[in-house]
Design an enzyme around this catalytic site. Structure first.
Site, PDB file in Angstrom:
ATOM      1  N   HIS A  74       0.862  -1.173   0.000  1.00 28.65           N
ATOM      2  CA  HIS A  74       0.000   0.000   0.000  1.00 28.65           C
ATOM      3  C   HIS A  74       0.898   1.222   0.000  1.00 28.65           C
ATOM      4  O   HIS A  74       1.756   1.369   0.853  1.00 28.65           O
ATOM      5  CB  HIS A  74      -0.933   0.030   1.211  1.00 28.65           C
ATOM      6  CG  HIS A  74      -1.782   1.269   1.204  1.00 28.65           C
ATOM      7  ND1 HIS A  74      -2.965   1.359   0.512  1.00 28.65           N
ATOM      8  CD2 HIS A  74      -1.563   2.505   1.728  1.00 28.65           C
ATOM      9  CE1 HIS A  74      -3.454   2.580   0.631  1.00 28.65           C
ATOM     10  NE2 HIS A  74      -2.629   3.297   1.371  1.00 28.65           N
ATOM     11  N   CYS A  75       0.701   2.104  -0.982  1.00 22.89           N
ATOM     12  CA  CYS A  75       1.619   3.213  -1.184  1.00 22.89           C
ATOM     13  C   CYS A  75       0.992   4.505  -0.661  1.00 22.89           C
ATOM     14  O   CYS A  75       0.001   4.970  -1.228  1.00 22.89           O
ATOM     15  CB  CYS A  75       1.917   3.305  -2.681  1.00 22.89           C
ATOM     16  SG  CYS A  75       3.194   4.475  -3.071  1.00 22.89           S
TER      17      CYS A  75
END
Ligand code: ZN
Ligand code: ZN
Length: 414
Positions: free
Chosen positions: A184-185
């Site tokens: 998850h960025c």
């Protein structure tokens, strides 16, 4: 000139801390000074400050800091994305109008292309999700086989109520199961997965190239300013055709560069920022090239690193799936039938066990471990062998660099 050094120091420090935060955890760097600095900055110092805070202020600061940290890292906000876009836009608005009259046509064309590309990749990375939905679930299940090491069949996502496909992960921030989950960025406010990994790689590469090019153009323009200013003012024809820095000492050279940057701050400031942040963008891109080479994702590399620790502790045992769970072949057949068969299959099963498994053991799939029989005298189950090194474990998702690249870049549709 001192403020210039201070700015350079601040940018360099931020880049360094970001670099350590990103790379200090990865297994390959764990036993290097980067890993050590990571543990000092992110584990030992916070623990020590927390200890002081508990003793002196009853934990007041730790609670406030935890709330802030939770918000920054564990909630889906666009702060980093907005900061990145603002930094990009401001740098370009400062740099380009000032550089434009001083560069030739080919650099103008390059500038336009290189400025546009990161925005396109950013837009595509942010707006493309890799959600696993009831509609595409069947197709997702056929994408990769289970390796029975990192991913096991038969697990249902408690939120989405769907069987978890191999290489997928549920993201609580995006509130969805993500296909070929990488990470998850917080930069993108989105998960990087099956459908946008190639855009994400494009974003990293185009940003690294843009920064390198910005640093290069800035260098050329400032160098020309220095050449014009210094050589033109020197007496005699002896200096004709010579570079301005010929014969200068290192400290005068740096001092003159400082003057040139301060004198032309639009170009100079952006040149400095690009120069100092290029290594970070390049390192992030190279890290993902390394992951592709290793046939893994950010998510899987953390799981591999856990296995590596357990192997080092002598807790990992291996057996042939067809021998220890004869039903497995039948189960696999129901679950996985890839559109294009995955090139590597392996019959290995890996489980954790305190000592060699004894006949009559049970398997706890939740903890991936073997529960020994109560009978301490039960003989050792000869089908299991101790894993002494990660070399004995097959990563079926590593089909060779070129295949991994084609798969991740969606060159070969599966
Ligand atoms: Zn889910
Ligand atoms: Zn996510």
């Amino acid at each position: 000139m001192e403020w210039l050094q201070e700015i350079a120091l601040i940018v360099l420090s931020i880049s360094f801390f970001t670099f350590v935060a990103l790379f200090g955890r990865i297994p390959a760097l764990r036993k290097t000074p980067i890993g050590l600095i990571y543990r000092i900055i992110w584990i030992h110092i916070p623990n020590f400050l927390g200890f002081l805070d508990t003793r002196l202020f009853g934990g007041l600061f730790v609670r406030g800091w935890n709330r802030t940290g939770r918000y920054l890292l564990h909630e889906n906000h666009a702060l980093v994305l907005i900061f990145f876009i603002i930094l990009l836009v401001i740098s370009e608005v400062l740099f380009i109008p000032s550089a434009w009259p001083r560069i030739d046509l080919k650099h103008r064309v390059c500038t336009v292309i290189l400025v546009v590309l990161p925005y396109l990749f950013l837009y595509a990375s942010v707006t493309t999700t890799s959600a696993i939905t009831p509609q595409n679930h069947h197709e997702q299940m056929r994408r990769y086989p289970y390796d029975h090491v990192l991913f096991h069949p038969g697990f249902v996502c408690k939120t989405c109520h769907l069987l978890k496909p191999a290489r997928s992960k549920h993201c609580s921030l995006c509130n969805m199961c993500v296909s070929r989950h990488d990470h998850h960025c917080i930069w993108l406010k989105n998960c990087v997965g099956q459908n946008n990994y190639h855009y994400f790689m494009g974003l990293l590469l185009s940003t690294a190239v843009l920064l390198t090019y910005g640093a290069y153009l800035g260098y050329v323009l400032l160098d020309k300013t220095l050449q014009d200013a210094i050589v033109r003012n020197l007496p005699g024809v002896a200096y004709f055709g010579r570079h301005w820095s010929t014969g200068t000492t290192w400290s005068i050279y740096m001092h003159l560069w400082g003057l040139a940057i301060a004198d032309d701050l639009r170009i100079g400031g952006v040149f400095l920022l690009a120069l100092l942040t290029t290594p970070l963008a390049a390192a992030m891109f190279l890290y993902h090239v390394y992951l592709l080479w290793a046939g893994t994702t950010t998510n899987e590399s953390a799981k591999w690193s856990d296995w590596q620790d357990d192997v080092a502790d002598g807790l990992v045992f291996k057996a042939m799936g067809s021998q220890v769970s004869p039903r497995r072949a039948a189960v696999d057949k129901d679950v996985v039938e890839p559109t294009v068969p995955w090139p590597i299959t392996n019959d290995q099963v890996l489980l954790l066990s305190e000592g060699p498994p004894r006949v009559g053991y049970r398997v706890c799939m939740e903890s991936r471990s073997i529960v020994q029989p109560e009978d301490n005298e039960a003989p050792i189950d000869q089908r299991w062998t101790s894993v002494g090194s990660m070399k004995e474990v097959v990563n079926i998702y590593d089909a060779g660099f070129w295949s991994n690249l084609q798969d991740a870049m969606r060159i070969r549709r599966r």
